[in-house]
Design a protein around this motif. Structure first.
Motif, PDB file in Angstrom:
ATOM      1  N   PRO A 102      -2.688   4.343   6.900  1.00  0.00           N
ATOM      2  CA  PRO A 102      -1.942   3.321   6.489  1.00  0.00           C
ATOM      3  C   PRO A 102      -2.271   2.594   5.263  1.00  0.00           C
ATOM      4  CG  PRO A 102      -3.607   2.616   8.236  1.00  0.00           C
ATOM      5  CD  PRO A 102      -3.467   3.935   8.010  1.00  0.00           C
ATOM      6  N   GLY A 103      -1.275   2.001   4.621  1.00  0.00           N
ATOM      7  CA  GLY A 103      -1.152   1.766   3.268  1.00  0.00           C
ATOM      8  C   GLY A 103      -2.306   0.518   2.961  1.00  0.00           C
ATOM      9  N   GLU A 105       1.177 -12.019 -11.350  1.00  0.00           N
ATOM     10  CA  GLU A 105       0.125 -11.261 -12.188  1.00  0.00           C
ATOM     11  C   GLU A 105      -0.825 -10.666 -10.910  1.00  0.00           C
ATOM     12  OE1 GLU A 105       0.045 -10.223 -15.133  1.00  0.00           O
ATOM     13  OE2 GLU A 105       1.219 -11.766 -16.104  1.00  0.00           O
ATOM     14  N   ARG A 106      -1.057  -9.394 -10.788  1.00  0.00           N
ATOM     15  CA  ARG A 106      -1.724  -8.624  -9.927  1.00  0.00           C
ATOM     16  C   ARG A 106      -1.360  -8.558  -8.699  1.00  0.00           C
ATOM     17  NH1 ARG A 106      -6.526  -7.048 -11.900  1.00  0.00           N
ATOM     18  NH2 ARG A 106      -7.201  -7.867 -13.862  1.00  0.00           N
ATOM     19  N   VAL A 107      -0.176  -9.220  -8.068  1.00  0.00           N
ATOM     20  CA  VAL A 107       0.293  -9.293  -6.836  1.00  0.00           C
ATOM     21  C   VAL A 107       0.648  -7.701  -6.554  1.00  0.00           C
ATOM     22  CG1 VAL A 107       2.819  -9.678  -7.204  1.00  0.00           C
ATOM     23  CG2 VAL A 107       1.586 -10.446  -5.050  1.00  0.00           C
ATOM     24  N   VAL A 108       0.470  -7.383  -5.359  1.00  0.00           N
ATOM     25  CA  VAL A 108       0.944  -6.248  -4.672  1.00  0.00           C
ATOM     26  C   VAL A 108       1.313  -6.297  -3.412  1.00  0.00           C
ATOM     27  CG1 VAL A 108       0.051  -3.775  -3.958  1.00  0.00           C
ATOM     28  CG2 VAL A 108      -0.865  -4.817  -5.918  1.00  0.00           C
ATOM     29  N   ARG A 109       2.694  -5.594  -3.090  1.00  0.00           N
ATOM     30  CA  ARG A 109       3.366  -5.738  -1.766  1.00  0.00           C
ATOM     31  C   ARG A 109       3.530  -4.299  -1.553  1.00  0.00           C
ATOM     32  NH1 ARG A 109       6.183  -9.495  -4.873  1.00  0.00           N
ATOM     33  NH2 ARG A 109       5.832 -11.659  -3.966  1.00  0.00           N
ATOM     34  N   ILE A 110       2.984  -4.075   0.115  1.00  0.00           N
ATOM     35  CA  ILE A 110       3.065  -2.703   0.553  1.00  0.00           C
ATOM     36  C   ILE A 110       3.496  -2.887   1.931  1.00  0.00           C
ATOM     37  CG2 ILE A 110       1.268  -1.582  -1.053  1.00  0.00           C
ATOM     38  CD1 ILE A 110      -0.698  -1.926   0.991  1.00  0.00           C
ATOM     39  N   ASP A 111       4.327  -1.808   2.243  1.00  0.00           N
ATOM     40  CA  ASP A 111       4.579  -1.671   3.645  1.00  0.00           C
ATOM     41  C   ASP A 111       3.448  -1.261   4.595  1.00  0.00           C
ATOM     42  OD1 ASP A 111       5.904  -0.945   6.325  1.00  0.00           O
ATOM     43  OD2 ASP A 111       7.583  -0.184   5.374  1.00  0.00           O
ATOM     44  N   GLU A 112       2.900  -2.109   5.423  1.00  0.00           N
ATOM     45  CA  GLU A 112       1.814  -1.821   6.060  1.00  0.00           C
ATOM     46  C   GLU A 112       1.970  -0.886   7.417  1.00  0.00           C
ATOM     47  OE1 GLU A 112       0.450  -5.114   8.334  1.00  0.00           O
ATOM     48  OE2 GLU A 112       2.606  -5.729   9.170  1.00  0.00           O
ATOM     49  N   MET A 131       8.844  -3.404  10.774  1.00  0.00           N
ATOM     50  CA  MET A 131       8.480  -2.858   9.511  1.00  0.00           C
ATOM     51  C   MET A 131       7.912  -4.323   8.695  1.00  0.00           C
ATOM     52  SD  MET A 131      10.603  -1.329   6.290  1.00  0.00           S
ATOM     53  CE  MET A 131      10.652   0.238   7.242  1.00  0.00           C
ATOM     54  N   GLY A 132       6.699  -4.498   8.340  1.00  0.00           N
ATOM     55  CA  GLY A 132       6.295  -5.601   7.506  1.00  0.00           C
ATOM     56  C   GLY A 132       5.616  -5.307   6.238  1.00  0.00           C
ATOM     57  N   VAL A 133       5.885  -6.275   5.336  1.00  0.00           N
ATOM     58  CA  VAL A 133       5.365  -6.003   3.881  1.00  0.00           C
ATOM     59  C   VAL A 133       3.993  -7.093   3.793  1.00  0.00           C
ATOM     60  CG1 VAL A 133       6.021  -6.403   1.672  1.00  0.00           C
ATOM     61  CG2 VAL A 133       7.597  -5.561   3.071  1.00  0.00           C
TER      62      VAL A 133
END
Length: 259
Positions: A242-243, A79-86, A1-3
């Motif tokens: 996928p995200g 600011e504006r950063v987004v972290r999602i599970d790929e 699982m990677g972010v």
């Protein structure tokens, strides 16, 4: 699982709320905690009583560790950063690994003075005859233990916010939601001193507010994504993919709409 960490533009007509108060990272908080570590640090070095040196030394390590944790957490917020599970379908906004591990690190740090005080009591080491000095470590230890237990229980819940074809699920530590799109009535960013994602169920139902640490992403960005899928039901089929690809599609659609 990677972010995956990215910073898409995600054009929005809504006014942005800063991630930090006044839009500035409060690095001064780290300095204040470090300054609090000076006195016990000096006592640990200068005082000859082994019990006092052990407890004050442990307290110094705790305070410096807390300062390090705080500094690391502040660095995860941008600011504006987004972290999602790929690896997940849909868009799963996940907290930074540091934010997930930090409660356990912090709880362990708070236990150190209590452990040191237990050693002092059992070994009958010489220390300062102060009720505050001998009992404060126990209070910190109980606090640290409570933090570890509570966050261990919360591990049963998925962290962050998962945006899927069916609706929304999450959010650890900020209340639990499992809503269909039809149940979602309002999506916005709170007007407080810092940005918080605000979700409200239909018919005056329950609401939830989540800051950036709970989401791993700028709440302004998360609100834009959720609002897009709420307002464009035909686009929800894309959430089977996928995200990262879905997020790029949202960014492209919002740019096209703006143009």
């Amino acid at each position: 699982m990677g972010v995956v960490t990215t910073s898409p533009r995600l054009a929005s007509a809504e006014a942005r709320v800063p991630v930090f108060p006044n839009g500035r990272r409060p690095a001064w908080l780290v300095v204040v905690v470090v300054l609090f570590a000076v006195l016990p640090g000096v006592m640990a070095v200068a005082d000859g009583r082994p019990g006092l040196r052990l407890v004050t030394g442990a307290s110094t390590v705790t305070l410096l560790g807390v300062a390090g944790c705080l500094n690391l957490l502040l660095r995860t917020m941008r600011e504006r950063v987004v972290r999602i599970d790929e690896s997940a379908s849909g868009i799963w906004f996940r907290p930074a690994p540091a934010a997930t591990a930090m409660p356990f690190v912090l709880g362990s740090l708070l236990l150190l003075p209590a452990v040191a005080q237990i050693v002092v009591d059992v070994a009958d080491l010489a220390t300062m005859p102060s009720f505050l000095l001998t009992r404060a470590p126990s209070a910190l230890g109980l606090l640290g233990l409570g933090i570890i237990v509570v966050n261990t229980v919360r591990l049963r819940e998925a962290a962050g916010l998962h945006v899927t074809v069916e609706g929304l699920t999450g959010i650890r530590g900020r209340g639990r939601i499992d809503w269909t799109w039809d149940e979602l009535a309002e999506v916005d960013v709170g007007t407080g001193p810092v940005a918080k994602l605000r979700l409200v169920a239909d018919a005056g139902g329950p609401g939830i507010e989540a800051p950036m640490l709970a989401l791993g992403s700028d709440p302004n960005q998360v609100a834009t994504v959720v609002r897009y899928f709420r307002d464009v039901p035909s686009a929800r089929a894309e959430l089977n993919g996928p995200g990262p690809a879905v997020l790029r599609g949202v960014d492209d659609a919002l740019r096209a709409r703006e143009g």
